[in-house]
Write an enzyme that holds these catalytic residues in place. Structure first.
Site, PDB file in Angstrom:
ATOM      1  CD1 TRP A   1      18.306 -56.230 144.842  1.00  0.00           C
ATOM      2  CD2 TRP A   1      16.895 -57.736 145.715  1.00  0.00           C
ATOM      3  NE1 TRP A   1      18.072 -57.200 143.890  1.00  0.00           N
ATOM      4  CE2 TRP A   1      17.228 -58.130 144.391  1.00  0.00           C
ATOM      5  CE3 TRP A   1      16.015 -58.525 146.462  1.00  0.00           C
ATOM      6  CZ2 TRP A   1      16.706 -59.289 143.807  1.00  0.00           C
ATOM      7  CZ3 TRP A   1      15.494 -59.680 145.882  1.00  0.00           C
ATOM      8  CH2 TRP A   1      15.854 -60.051 144.560  1.00  0.00           C
TER       9      TRP A   1
ATOM     10  CD  GLU B   1      21.597 -55.961 147.264  1.00  0.00           C
ATOM     11  OE1 GLU B   1      20.658 -55.944 148.084  1.00  0.00           O
ATOM     12  OE2 GLU B   1      22.387 -56.917 147.157  1.00  0.00           O
TER      13      GLU B   1
ATOM     14  CE  LYS C   1      20.078 -60.949 141.394  1.00  0.00           C
ATOM     15  NZ  LYS C   1      19.679 -61.776 142.533  1.00  0.00           N
TER      16      LYS C   1
ATOM     17  CG  ASP D   1      25.191 -58.968 146.572  1.00  0.00           C
ATOM     18  OD1 ASP D   1      24.352 -59.283 147.437  1.00  0.00           O
ATOM     19  OD2 ASP D   1      25.904 -59.817 145.989  1.00  0.00           O
TER      20      ASP D   1
ATOM     21  CG  HIS E   1      23.839 -58.273 143.112  1.00  0.00           C
ATOM     22  ND1 HIS E   1      22.795 -57.607 143.675  1.00  0.00           N
ATOM     23  CD2 HIS E   1      23.718 -59.561 143.530  1.00  0.00           C
ATOM     24  CE1 HIS E   1      22.078 -58.425 144.419  1.00  0.00           C
ATOM     25  NE2 HIS E   1      22.626 -59.617 144.352  1.00  0.00           N
TER      26      HIS E   1
ATOM     27  CG  HIS F   1      24.445 -57.097 150.526  1.00  0.00           C
ATOM     28  ND1 HIS F   1      23.195 -57.348 150.036  1.00  0.00           N
ATOM     29  CD2 HIS F   1      24.261 -56.515 151.741  1.00  0.00           C
ATOM     30  CE1 HIS F   1      22.287 -56.926 150.908  1.00  0.00           C
ATOM     31  NE2 HIS F   1      22.911 -56.421 151.937  1.00  0.00           N
TER      32      HIS F   1
ATOM     33  CG  ASP G   1      23.426 -62.998 142.998  1.00  0.00           C
ATOM     34  OD1 ASP G   1      24.339 -62.969 143.839  1.00  0.00           O
ATOM     35  OD2 ASP G   1      22.293 -62.544 143.205  1.00  0.00           O
TER      36      ASP G   1
ATOM     37  CG  ASP H   1      23.264 -64.933 147.178  1.00  0.00           C
ATOM     38  OD1 ASP H   1      23.818 -63.920 147.617  1.00  0.00           O
ATOM     39  OD2 ASP H   1      22.355 -64.886 146.317  1.00  0.00           O
TER      40      ASP H   1
ATOM     41  CG  ASP I   1      22.899 -61.014 150.531  1.00  0.00           C
ATOM     42  OD1 ASP I   1      22.150 -61.895 150.993  1.00  0.00           O
ATOM     43  OD2 ASP I   1      22.626 -60.361 149.511  1.00  0.00           O
TER      44      ASP I   1
END
Ligand code: RNT
Ligand code: ZN
Length: 416
Positions: A182, A223, A225, A256, A259, A283, A291, A293, A323
């Protein structure tokens, strides 16, 4: 009758074998991310912190791990409260440099030998990530697609070094490493040229992957995004870019959960992507409005993701990695909550009375399909989950929290 036996017979009435589900769940590895323990700081300098890169932790809850020993102790603690089969996901910025002055393009397996030895004694497989952030050569937001050939070369070398390290991890531990690429590259504002950075990224990736690596030791994932902080208008490694790259080069695609557009979930992507790439890396994350997380919880998006993995028969082709990074709450608790939620979502999917639901679908009886899906939601899941925890020798229910609080008092509180 125990609550588990009652639940077992309730599921059996719908054709679901809870014993088979428990056995299956115990075999599905969840890769715990090392970076939850110190807010993605890393170990390269005594005061290493996350900088740049379009990712950000928020919060300053006390007690974060300040070095590799503390981080490993915290991972051990979290791991002891998480049932099932586990791996550990290490970022390159967690190298064990022992004071040596060496930059990321020259990292070698020996800089990760202490992780490998540590993992071996715990019977953990390792996964790996080159780190394209928190570094002077990533400070302007570009790495593998940087306009400067010298900067690109540095990051290409970091990618090549990372795959060699990962392959050595896989070789020593006897289980293939998944190395995930990433990069943060992108523009805050409207680009004049969307093409050139993508051409450079493709060439850089080609240069990295040109070095042959035994797929029994390491496989690579890329990955995408949608946007990051500071790259709101344009991200070089977009979904379409990496989807194309992964299909063309038969790489793993990393999806992810944070993302994509906020109303998009991963669930519908899995069966499409796996038509064209060999395997995927998930993820598991939770974006809140962006995003962000956040710690994963047992929400609809996570459930739907795992339902698709199970329904599609994709367990063997799916790597599950966590993640998220929340610096505003106890970090051990964050790991445990997110990992347990991921496992719960998987178990729920494994316990779905899918035969009768599919039968209804095939017959065109969509009322029955919807009714059964609704009924499945209130089956006695908790009893099966608790049984799993008990058999795996981890605390049942919220009992794990007491252990985290004790650890907080006896260990974390002393880190000032
Ligand atoms: C960033 C990506 C990436 C990172 C980790 C630390 O948006 O999700 O996976 O979170 O590599
Ligand atoms: Zn991610």
């Amino acid at each position: 009758m125990s609550t588990y036996l009652a639940a077992q017979s309730a599921y059996a009435d719908l054709g679901v074998d809870t014993e088979a589900a428990l056995k299956r769940l115990a075999e599905i590895p969840i890769s715990l991310h090392c970076w939850q323990g110190d807010d993605v700081g890393g170990s390269e300098h005594p005061d290493a912190t996350l900088t740049g890169g379009g990712i950000q932790t928020t919060g300053n809850y006390p007690g974060k791990a300040r070095n590799l020993d503390e981080l490993r102790a915290d991972i051990d603690k979290a791991s002891s409260l998480i049932p099932g089969s586990k791996r550990l996901n290490v970022h390159a910025c967690y190298a064990d440099l022992g004071g040596e002055k060496v930059d990321r393009n020259a990292y070698e397996p020996r800089h990760f030998q202490s992780w490998i030895d540590w993992a071996k004694t715990r019977n953990l497989g390792l996964d790996f990530n080159p780190s394209y952030f928190s570094h002077p050569l990533a400070a302007d937001g570009f790495t593998l697609s940087h306009p400067d050939a010298g900067v690109r070369q540095f990051w290409i070398e970091h990618g090549i070094a990372s795959r060699k390290i990962a392959a050595d991890m896989g070789r020593q531990l006897g289980t293939k490493t998944v190395t995930n690429f990433w990069i943060p590259d992108g523009y805050k504002d409207i680009p004049a040229d969307r093409v050139a950075p993508r051409k450079r990224l493709e060439a850089s990736l080609d240069a990295i992957f040109a070095v042959p690596i035994d797929p029994a030791q390491n496989v690579d994932a890329v990955e995408s995004k949608l946007f990051g902080i500071g790259s709101e208008s344009y991200v070089v490694g977009s979904h379409e870019f990496y989807m194309g790259y992964a299909v063309k080069n038969q790489k793993l695609l990393c999806l992810d959960a944070g993302h994509f557009h906020p109303t998009e979930t991963l669930a519908d992507k899995i069966s499409s992507v796996l038509q064209f790439v060999p395997e995927i890396l998930l993820h598991v994350s939770r974006g809140v409005r962006w995003d962000s997380d956040h710690v994963v919880i047992l929400d609809d998006a996570t459930r739907a993701m795992m339902e698709e993995v199970v329904r599609g028969g994709f367990i063997e082709r799916t790597h599950i990695g966590l993640d998220f990074f929340d610096a505003s709450i106890n970090r051990i608790a964050a790991w445990v909550i997110g990992a347990r939620a991921t496992l719960k979502a998987l178990l729920l999917a494994l316990l779905e009375p899918s035969a009768s639901i599919r039968e209804a679908e095939v017959a065109g009886d969509f009322a029955t399909r919807l009714a059964l899906l609704e009924e499945a939601k209130t089956l006695p899941f908790a009893a099966v989950w608790n049984e799993f925890c008990a058999r795996q020798n981890v605390p049942v229910g919220a009992a794990w929290l007491g252990e985290v609080k004790c650890y907080e008092q006896s260990v974390l509180a002393k880190r000032q």
